[in-house]
Design a protein around this motif. Structure first.
Motif, short mmCIF file in Angstrom:
data_model
loop_
_atom_site.label_atom_id
_atom_site.label_comp_id
_atom_site.label_asym_id
_atom_site.label_seq_id
_atom_site.Cartn_x
_atom_site.Cartn_y
_atom_site.Cartn_z
N HIS A 13 98.03 162.27 -40.12
CA HIS A 13 96.81 161.85 -39.32
C HIS A 13 97.10 160.32 -39.29
O HIS A 13 96.53 159.60 -40.11
CB HIS A 13 95.53 162.36 -39.94
N ASP A 14 97.54 159.89 -38.13
CA ASP A 14 97.67 158.45 -38.07
C ASP A 14 96.40 157.56 -38.20
O ASP A 14 96.55 156.42 -38.66
CB ASP A 14 98.39 158.19 -36.63
N ASP A 15 95.47 157.87 -37.83
CA ASP A 15 94.15 156.93 -37.67
C ASP A 15 93.65 156.84 -39.31
O ASP A 15 93.24 155.73 -39.74
CB ASP A 15 92.94 157.70 -37.02
N GLN A 16 94.13 157.63 -40.07
CA GLN A 16 93.87 157.42 -41.56
C GLN A 16 95.23 156.64 -42.00
O GLN A 16 94.78 155.46 -42.58
CB GLN A 16 93.77 158.80 -42.11
N HIS A 17 96.21 157.41 -41.87
CA HIS A 17 97.31 156.82 -43.03
C HIS A 17 98.10 155.70 -42.36
O HIS A 17 98.53 154.68 -43.14
CB HIS A 17 98.19 158.02 -43.39
N GLY A 46 84.47 155.90 -42.18
CA GLY A 46 85.11 157.01 -41.47
C GLY A 46 86.39 157.51 -41.96
O GLY A 46 87.08 157.02 -43.36
N ALA A 47 87.29 158.06 -41.19
CA ALA A 47 88.58 158.47 -41.88
C ALA A 47 89.56 157.31 -41.94
O ALA A 47 90.21 157.32 -42.97
CB ALA A 47 89.28 159.24 -40.54
N ALA A 48 89.58 156.17 -41.21
CA ALA A 48 90.40 155.21 -41.58
C ALA A 48 90.05 154.31 -42.66
O ALA A 48 90.45 153.98 -43.61
CB ALA A 48 90.42 154.22 -40.32
N GLY A 49 88.45 154.03 -42.65
CA GLY A 49 88.13 153.11 -43.95
C GLY A 49 88.26 153.84 -45.36
O GLY A 49 88.86 153.24 -46.30
N ILE A 50 88.28 155.26 -45.32
CA ILE A 50 88.44 155.97 -46.57
C ILE A 50 89.83 156.11 -47.11
O ILE A 50 90.11 155.77 -48.13
CB ILE A 50 87.67 157.33 -46.50
N SER A 51 90.64 156.31 -45.97
CA SER A 51 92.16 156.09 -46.12
C SER A 51 92.40 154.83 -46.70
O SER A 51 93.43 154.71 -47.78
CB SER A 51 92.83 156.76 -44.92
N VAL A 52 92.23 153.86 -46.12
CA VAL A 52 92.51 152.25 -46.56
C VAL A 52 91.83 152.17 -48.01
O VAL A 52 92.61 151.68 -48.80
CB VAL A 52 91.74 151.39 -45.66
N LEU A 100 82.44 150.74 -50.80
CA LEU A 100 82.50 151.30 -49.61
C LEU A 100 81.45 151.18 -48.76
O LEU A 100 80.14 151.75 -49.43
CB LEU A 100 83.02 152.78 -49.72
N CYS A 101 81.26 150.65 -47.41
CA CYS A 101 80.00 150.40 -46.91
C CYS A 101 80.18 151.42 -45.63
O CYS A 101 81.07 151.47 -45.03
CB CYS A 101 79.64 149.03 -46.52
N ASP A 102 78.90 151.91 -45.01
CA ASP A 102 78.96 152.39 -43.68
C ASP A 102 77.63 151.33 -43.15
O ASP A 102 77.20 150.51 -43.60
CB ASP A 102 78.57 153.84 -43.78
N ARG A 103 77.41 151.81 -41.79
CA ARG A 103 76.39 151.14 -41.10
C ARG A 103 75.09 151.04 -41.89
O ARG A 103 74.15 150.18 -41.54
CB ARG A 103 76.21 152.03 -39.68
N ASP A 147 73.96 158.72 -48.22
CA ASP A 147 75.06 158.56 -47.38
C ASP A 147 76.34 159.33 -47.99
O ASP A 147 77.36 159.24 -47.63
CB ASP A 147 75.21 156.98 -46.91
N ASN A 148 76.13 159.44 -49.41
CA ASN A 148 77.27 159.91 -50.17
C ASN A 148 77.30 161.42 -50.00
O ASN A 148 76.91 162.03 -50.75
CB ASN A 148 76.77 159.58 -51.76
N ASN A 149 77.66 161.94 -48.82
CA ASN A 149 77.65 163.31 -48.45
C ASN A 149 78.78 163.97 -48.21
O ASN A 149 78.77 165.04 -47.51
CB ASN A 149 76.50 163.24 -46.99
N SER A 150 79.91 163.39 -48.53
CA SER A 150 81.16 164.27 -48.36
C SER A 150 81.97 163.93 -49.52
O SER A 150 81.84 162.92 -50.53
CB SER A 150 81.99 163.45 -47.25
N GLU A 151 83.10 164.85 -49.90
CA GLU A 151 83.80 164.75 -51.10
C GLU A 151 84.42 163.21 -50.84
O GLU A 151 84.71 162.40 -51.94
CB GLU A 151 84.93 165.59 -51.22
N GLU A 152 84.80 162.82 -49.85
CA GLU A 152 85.82 161.76 -49.66
C GLU A 152 84.76 160.43 -49.99
O GLU A 152 85.30 159.34 -50.61
CB GLU A 152 86.35 161.58 -48.19
N ARG A 153 83.70 160.35 -49.55
CA ARG A 153 82.57 159.17 -49.65
C ARG A 153 82.24 159.30 -51.11
O ARG A 153 82.28 158.20 -51.80
CB ARG A 153 81.63 159.41 -48.95
#
Length: 426
Positions: free
Chosen positions: A159-163, A195-201, A217-220, A230-236
């Motif tokens: 997934h290029d947007d992530q990696h 999002g996908a890119a931020g978490i992968s970075v 890690l910040c979101d809006r 906002d800590n609502n996913s495994e990745e976050r």
């Protein structure tokens, strides 16, 4: 002079609409050649592949063919525009694959937001392709889709947007920290955009040497912290810190690095002023960065700045990644693209930026470059990128036992890459 919109629309419309076409690689100009290309001759490779599936790499284009797959739910800078509207972007990816790594592509736009339908469709198409590039699929669905396909497929899925973003940004961070005179393990890092890119970075920064306890890690809504809504996913949750800091402004006090994968204007000048000495700013929102390059430079003379734009120094451009990563993976018939292969690409790109630039780069950009604050990642038009990045990826695949067709002679492989790309550098 026509504006960008007019020029871009003309570029896509004039001549044959779009940017890609299919061209045969074998002659079919006589009755004999027709009998070889199709019936009855085509039966022979069919029977060979039926006996040994690996023969598909000898008798078909599978080994140099990538499927670029999207549903158009997260088009860079444009959001959810749907499958059909995403087609110009996917054709563009195909152009870049061909131009920079001589890889053929089919763009595939799927009219669904159901992740299981995308998974099932791509899995059914696995016999067609040597690899799959997922693109512009929103999170968290993109995580589920990629993870499942990696598990189920025996070809590279990426997934290029992530990696891709993470690889180029990490290469930039390795060099920017050196320019700033700081160690990766000492950096205080803020990643804005969960999002996908931020978490992968964020993940790749940690793998490169940033300590996870030093990364926010910040979101809006601000900092993602323990027990946050906002800590609502495994990745976050991986980056949810036990902290009293809540806003982006608070997080950036004495921070060494701001990595923005968020929205225009997110980094205010007054936030930048509060960062540590020699601050590293990756403002990658497109087309308008989190802070304007000139504004950042006027705010802090010591800022080391990168954006997603080509008209400022240090463009973080995924074209430095995905063509060369797939080239290396395809050439050794890798079964997947591992974390080690991604890091190998990042380190190779970081190393190449320290080398004197060749004449092709000077010609393409009208100037020379040397390692420093304004040159921390190579330029896409540097013809050496394929030698450095693709070779690094292929070597990592071989070392990790992921290569079904390991390379024995690396000097010969480098020469083959040079020869392969000559037609594209005329």
């Amino acid at each position: 002079m026509k504006n960008l919109k007019e020029r871009a629309l003309e570029y896509h419309k004039n001549g044959k609409p779009g940017k890609i076409e299919v061209i045969p690689t074998k002659l079919c100009s006589s009755a004999d050649e027709l009998s070889l290309a199709y019936t009855p001759g085509v039966a022979e490779p069919v029977l060979e592949i039926d006996k040994d599936k690996e023969k598909a790499y000898e008798y078909t284009a599978k080994g140099n063919l990538v499927g670029v797959v999207t549903n158009g739910t997260a088009i860079l800078g444009l959001g959810n525009r749907g499958a059909l509207a995403s087609k110009p972007v996917m054709e563009g990816k195909a152009v870049l694959f061909k131009r920079f790594a001589d890889i053929d592509c089919f763009d595939i736009e799927l009219d669904t937001e159901d992740p299981q339908k995308i998974i099932d469709t791509v899995k059914l198409m696995e016999p067609t392709f040597g690899g799959i590039n997922l693109e512009d699929i929103k999170s968290p669905e993109c995580f589920i889709i990629e993870k499942t396909l990696i598990e189920q497929c025996n070809i590279p899925v990426f997934h290029d947007d992530q990696h891709g973003t993470a690889i180029i940004t990490t290469a930039g961070l390795i060099n920017a920290s050196e320019v700033a005179g700081k160690k990766l393990s000492d950096l205080k890092v803020v990643v804005n955009g969960a999002g996908a890119a931020g978490i992968s970075v964020a993940k790749m920064f940690v793998k490169a040497g940033v300590r996870i306890e030093n990364l926010l890690l910040c979101d809006r809504n601000g900092v993602i912290f323990k027990d946050s809504e906002d800590n609502n996913s495994e990745e976050r949750s991986l980056f949810a810190q036990d902290t009293d800091l809540r806003s982006l402004e608070e997080a950036l006090v004495n921070a060494d690095v701001f990595a923005g994968l968020s929205a225009a204007g997110a980094l205010k000048p007054e936030y930048l002023e509060k960062m540590a000495n020699n601050p590293i700013v990756f403002a990658m929102a497109n087309p308008t960065p989190e802070i304007d390059y000139k504004l950042a430079k006027s705010t802090r003379e010591d800022v080391i700045m990168a954006t997603g734009r080509s008209d400022y120094p240090n463009q973080i451009n995924n074209v430095l990644g995905f063509p060369f990563i797939f080239r290396g993976a395809l050439d050794v018939r890798a079964t997947k693209i591992s974390e080690g292969m991604k890091m190998a690409a990042a380190k190779a790109l970081a190393s190449l930026a320290k080398e004197p630039v060749p004449k092709e780069v000077i010609s393409a950009y009208g100037q020379s470059f040397s390692f420093g604050p304004n040159y921390i990642v190579p330029k896409p038009f540097d013809p050496r990128v394929i030698e450095w990045a693709s070779v690094a990826v292929a070597k990592a695949a071989c070392e990790e036992g992921l290569a079904k067709y390991p390379i024995k002679d690396w000097d010969l492989y480098k020469q083959e890459l040079k020869e392969r790309m000559k037609k594209h550098w005329k």
